[in-house]
Design a protein around this motif. Structure first.
Motif, PDB file in Angstrom:
ATOM      1  N   CYS A   1       0.819  -1.219   0.000  1.00 36.54           N
ATOM      2  CA  CYS A   1       0.000   0.000   0.000  1.00 36.54           C
ATOM      3  C   CYS A   1       0.849   1.264   0.000  1.00 36.54           C
ATOM      4  O   CYS A   1       0.581   2.204  -0.767  1.00 36.54           O
ATOM      5  N   VAL A   2       1.867   1.320   0.863  1.00 37.11           N
ATOM      6  CA  VAL A   2       2.695   2.529   0.966  1.00 37.11           C
ATOM      7  C   VAL A   2       3.363   2.897  -0.359  1.00 37.11           C
ATOM      8  O   VAL A   2       3.316   4.063  -0.775  1.00 37.11           O
ATOM      9  N   PRO A   3       4.004   1.957  -1.081  1.00 31.79           N
ATOM     10  CA  PRO A   3       4.618   2.344  -2.360  1.00 31.79           C
ATOM     11  C   PRO A   3       3.628   2.938  -3.358  1.00 31.79           C
ATOM     12  O   PRO A   3       3.979   3.868  -4.093  1.00 31.79           O
ATOM     13  N   LEU A   4       2.411   2.431  -3.382  1.00 29.44           N
ATOM     14  CA  LEU A   4       1.397   2.990  -4.287  1.00 29.44           C
ATOM     15  C   LEU A   4       1.060   4.426  -3.901  1.00 29.44           C
ATOM     16  O   LEU A   4       0.963   5.310  -4.763  1.00 29.44           O
TER      17      LEU A   4
ATOM     18  N   LEU B   1      13.965  -1.478  -0.918  1.00 32.60           N
ATOM     19  CA  LEU B   1      14.207  -0.054  -1.149  1.00 32.60           C
ATOM     20  C   LEU B   1      14.961   0.202  -2.452  1.00 32.60           C
ATOM     21  O   LEU B   1      14.570   1.101  -3.218  1.00 32.60           O
ATOM     22  N   PRO B   2      16.022  -0.540  -2.773  1.00 29.76           N
ATOM     23  CA  PRO B   2      16.677  -0.326  -4.075  1.00 29.76           C
ATOM     24  C   PRO B   2      15.752  -0.582  -5.260  1.00 29.76           C
ATOM     25  O   PRO B   2      15.860   0.094  -6.288  1.00 29.76           O
ATOM     26  N   VAL B   3      14.832  -1.523  -5.095  1.00 33.86           N
ATOM     27  CA  VAL B   3      13.878  -1.818  -6.178  1.00 33.86           C
ATOM     28  C   VAL B   3      12.959  -0.628  -6.399  1.00 33.86           C
ATOM     29  O   VAL B   3      12.752  -0.177  -7.540  1.00 33.86           O
TER      30      VAL B   3
ATOM     31  N   ARG C   1      14.813   2.345  -7.937  1.00 34.98           N
ATOM     32  CA  ARG C   1      15.063   2.147  -9.359  1.00 34.98           C
ATOM     33  C   ARG C   1      13.797   2.420 -10.184  1.00 34.98           C
ATOM     34  O   ARG C   1      13.848   3.043 -11.246  1.00 34.98           O
ATOM     35  N   LEU C   2      12.656   1.984  -9.685  1.00 36.18           N
ATOM     36  CA  LEU C   2      11.394   2.164 -10.407  1.00 36.18           C
ATOM     37  C   LEU C   2      10.946   3.621 -10.404  1.00 36.18           C
ATOM     38  O   LEU C   2      10.463   4.134 -11.411  1.00 36.18           O
TER      39      LEU C   2
END
Length: 247
Positions: A10-13, A75-77, A80-81
């Protein structure tokens, strides 16, 4: 499981939506600071604030090593996105590993010593550690903020532009965390813990990482410290409101 769904799905979205206004080249340092601090769930003072609000601080404490390991991997993923491969290549993992040792391995050893003390003649240490938790947390926060406050005060115009992002994040994530807790049918203490972990971010751990970035990202640490200042006000408010709203 609910904690991981909220923090790593949810947080990344939500962060992706909130950071879209900062995708220009001129705002790159601001974007990187936002991504670092908002994508990393808190593993330290969230436990104290959760306990103050009557939440399941013990369950969050048990989940802390897994939360830290998961964000080290993910976090690196996300960077990068959301910001490009160049940012990931600029990150030095040394500060992250150091933070893992001091904030995860160290406290786990201290917890083991405390449990041993409860079963021995040194039982008084358990109560002493419990009494020192809040004062020590406040000392750490004061030192971190003080180390960067000159930078914030000297260049306040740039960091202040991200404050609305932090405010909206702090308003949206309790709703999402609460909805996830209700969907999972968690009891009251665990429900409160999910709400707190949904909001609190890992500024104390990511700050060394951001400070190690190249000079082009000199504003990023100020963005992280600004989040800490906003979040402290939010936490004080949540400690009063969450027990009233989640019964």
């Amino acid at each position: 499981m609910t904690v991981f769904v909220v923090n790593f799905l949810c947080v990344p979205l939500v962060v992706w939506v909130l950071t879209r206004p900062f995708t220009g080249d001129a705002d790159r340092a601001l974007l990187v600071g936002l991504l670092f601090v908002l994508l990393a769930p808190c593993v330290d003072y969230v436990i104290v604030f959760t306990g103050l609000a009557g939440g399941a601080a013990d369950r969050l404490l048990a989940a802390t090593p897994l939360l830290m390991l998961a964000q080290m991997v993910l976090l690196p993923v996300w960077l990068r996105l959301f910001a490009g491969a160049g940012v990931v290549e600029s990150v030095e993992m040394g500060p992250f590993i150091s933070a893992f040792i001091w904030l995860i391995v160290g406290p786990l050893l201290a917890a083991g010593i405390t449990q041993w003390a409860q079963r021995s003649d040194w039982r008084f240490l358990s109560g002493l550690f419990a009494d020192l938790m809040v004062p020590l947390m406040m000392v750490v926060l004061a030192v971190v903020v003080a180390s960067q406050i000159d930078g914030v005060s000297g260049r306040w115009r740039e960091p202040v532009t991200v404050v609305p992002v932090y405010v909206v994040f702090s308003l949206v994530m309790p709703l999402i965390g609460g909805a996830a807790a209700r969907f999972a049918r968690l009891e009251v203490a665990s429900h409160r813990a999910v709400v707190f972990t949904a909001v609190t971010r890992n500024s104390l751990v990511v700050l060394p990482l951001v400070l190690a970035l190249p000079a082009a990202y000199d504003l990023s640490p100020l963005v992280v410290v600004t989040q800490t200042l906003v979040e402290l006000l939010v936490m004080v408010t949540m400690v009063r409101l969450v027990p009233k709203l989640v019964r």
